[in-house]
Design an enzyme around this catalytic site. Sequence first.
Site, PDB file in Angstrom:
ATOM      1  N   ASP A  17       0.871  -1.176   0.000  1.00  0.00           N
ATOM      2  CA  ASP A  17       0.000   0.000   0.000  1.00  0.00           C
ATOM      3  C   ASP A  17       0.908   1.224   0.000  1.00  0.00           C
ATOM      4  OD1 ASP A  17      -2.285   1.656   0.195  1.00  0.00           O
ATOM      5  OD2 ASP A  17      -2.139   1.724   2.373  1.00  0.00           O
ATOM      6  N   SER A  18       0.323   2.378  -0.199  1.00  0.00           N
ATOM      7  CA  SER A  18       1.108   3.611  -0.155  1.00  0.00           C
ATOM      8  C   SER A  18       1.559   3.933   1.262  1.00  0.00           C
ATOM      9  CB  SER A  18       0.283   4.775  -0.710  1.00  0.00           C
ATOM     10  OG  SER A  18      -0.879   4.986   0.091  1.00  0.00           O
ATOM     11  N   TYR A  49      -0.826   8.245  -2.668  1.00  0.00           N
ATOM     12  CA  TYR A  49      -1.057   7.926  -4.078  1.00  0.00           C
ATOM     13  C   TYR A  49      -2.270   8.701  -4.629  1.00  0.00           C
ATOM     14  CZ  TYR A  49       1.930   3.657  -4.132  1.00  0.00           C
ATOM     15  OH  TYR A  49       2.958   2.755  -4.105  1.00  0.00           O
ATOM     16  N   GLY A  50      -3.200   9.011  -3.737  1.00  0.00           N
ATOM     17  CA  GLY A  50      -4.527   9.450  -4.173  1.00  0.00           C
ATOM     18  C   GLY A  50      -4.590  10.677  -5.040  1.00  0.00           C
ATOM     19  N   CYS A  80      -4.581  -1.431  -1.852  1.00  0.00           N
ATOM     20  CA  CYS A  80      -4.743  -0.005  -2.111  1.00  0.00           C
ATOM     21  C   CYS A  80      -5.695   0.161  -3.286  1.00  0.00           C
ATOM     22  CB  CYS A  80      -3.384   0.617  -2.437  1.00  0.00           C
ATOM     23  SG  CYS A  80      -3.461   2.355  -2.918  1.00  0.00           S
ATOM     24  N   ASN A  81      -6.796   0.866  -3.057  1.00  0.00           N
ATOM     25  CA  ASN A  81      -7.780   1.073  -4.127  1.00  0.00           C
ATOM     26  C   ASN A  81      -7.186   1.879  -5.282  1.00  0.00           C
ATOM     27  OD1 ASN A  81      -9.366   0.911  -1.403  1.00  0.00           O
ATOM     28  ND2 ASN A  81     -10.863   0.396  -2.959  1.00  0.00           N
ATOM     29  N   THR A  82      -6.434   2.920  -4.955  1.00  0.00           N
ATOM     30  CA  THR A  82      -5.868   3.786  -5.992  1.00  0.00           C
ATOM     31  C   THR A  82      -4.864   3.022  -6.847  1.00  0.00           C
ATOM     32  OG1 THR A  82      -6.145   5.695  -4.525  1.00  0.00           O
ATOM     33  CG2 THR A  82      -4.670   5.964  -6.401  1.00  0.00           C
ATOM     34  N   CYS A 191     -11.148   3.315   0.312  1.00  0.00           N
ATOM     35  CA  CYS A 191      -9.701   3.454   0.505  1.00  0.00           C
ATOM     36  C   CYS A 191      -9.344   2.653   1.742  1.00  0.00           C
ATOM     37  CB  CYS A 191      -9.330   4.927   0.691  1.00  0.00           C
ATOM     38  SG  CYS A 191      -7.612   5.205   1.211  1.00  0.00           S
ATOM     39  N   THR A 192      -8.255   1.899   1.687  1.00  0.00           N
ATOM     40  CA  THR A 192      -7.925   1.006   2.804  1.00  0.00           C
ATOM     41  C   THR A 192      -7.482   1.771   4.055  1.00  0.00           C
ATOM     42  OG1 THR A 192      -5.692   0.678   1.882  1.00  0.00           O
ATOM     43  CG2 THR A 192      -7.383  -0.972   1.353  1.00  0.00           C
ATOM     44  N   HIS A 193      -7.179   3.063   3.935  1.00  0.00           N
ATOM     45  CA  HIS A 193      -6.895   3.859   5.129  1.00  0.00           C
ATOM     46  C   HIS A 193      -8.173   4.108   5.950  1.00  0.00           C
ATOM     47  CE1 HIS A 193      -3.010   4.859   3.262  1.00  0.00           C
ATOM     48  NE2 HIS A 193      -2.641   5.394   4.414  1.00  0.00           N
TER      49      HIS A 193
END
Length: 278
Positions: A17-18, A49-50, A80-82, A191-193
Site C-alpha cells: 500500500d502507499s 497515491y490518491g 490499495c484502491n488507488t 480506501c484502505t486507510h
Amino acid sequence: MANGVLLEPQSPVGVFDSGVGGLSVLQAMLSHLPGECFEFVADERYLPYGDKPQHEITDRVLTLSNWIRNQGCKAMVMACNTATAAGANQARAAHANWPIVGIEPAVKPASMMTKTGVVGILATTNTVASERFKTLVERFDPLAKVIAHPCPGLVELIEQSPMPENSIEALLKPVLAELTRKQADVIVLGCTHYPFVAHLISKLAGPGVAVIETGLPVAKQLKARLESENLLNMRQESIPAIERVKFYTTGQPDAFKKKLVNLLGSEWREAKVHQLLV
C-alpha cells in the site's frame, strides 16, 4: 510456475500500500488465513497515491510488484484502491500466471443492502476519477444510485501519529452531511486507510447508515485464489501474528513502526521494520 520460479504453499504473500492503510487488509488476512505469512510493503516515500498522476502510480505498482515477485512471494495483494485502479491490469500483464489480488470499493454488496436506493462511496481523488471505478459504478447503476465523494487530505491525517480525530471529524462532517442529505443509507469505504476512522464515519453518518469496508472480502478472495492454484498453506500450528509478517517501508522505519503500534496495538511493539530502497 511464474516467470520461471516455482511457487510453493510455504512461500509468503506479498502485500503493498502507499502507507498504513493496507494494515486494515493485513489484519483481515491474518485472521482469515491463519497458515499464511506475509511481506508488507508501505510505499511511504510516495505517499499519498490518491492525488498523484496516474502514470506515477502505475510506475510504482510495477516497481513494487517486481520487487515482491523477486522476493519469492507466491502471490501479491494490492491493498490499495488507488493502486488497483491505476496499475492492476499492467501488473497482471507483466506477471502472467502469478496470482494478483486487487481491491475495489464494495459497490455490489452496498447496492444489495440499500433500502433508499442511494449508496455513498468515500474514496481518493484518483480512485473516483479512474476508468476502472467508473466502469464498476456503471455495472451496478440499475441497482442503486451511487454517489462518489473524494476526500482529499484524509489519508494524510490518518497517517499522522497519533491521529488528530478533531481534524478528521472536521474534514468528514460536511462530506457525510451531504451524503445523508441525498439519502445514502450505505457508505462504502473506498480506501484502505478509511477503516481506521470507521468509528468516526459511523458516528457522523448516524445510526441508520451502514458502513462497509473491504478487508474481509479481499482476504476471502485471496484464500479462494490460493486454493484454486494449490498454494494455500495448510499449516496447523499456531504462530503469533508478529512472527508471520515482515514489514518494509520506503519511508522511515521508526515512523512507520510508531503508526503500526498506534493502529494495531501494543502487541506489535517488537515488530521489525526494514527500510526498502526501490
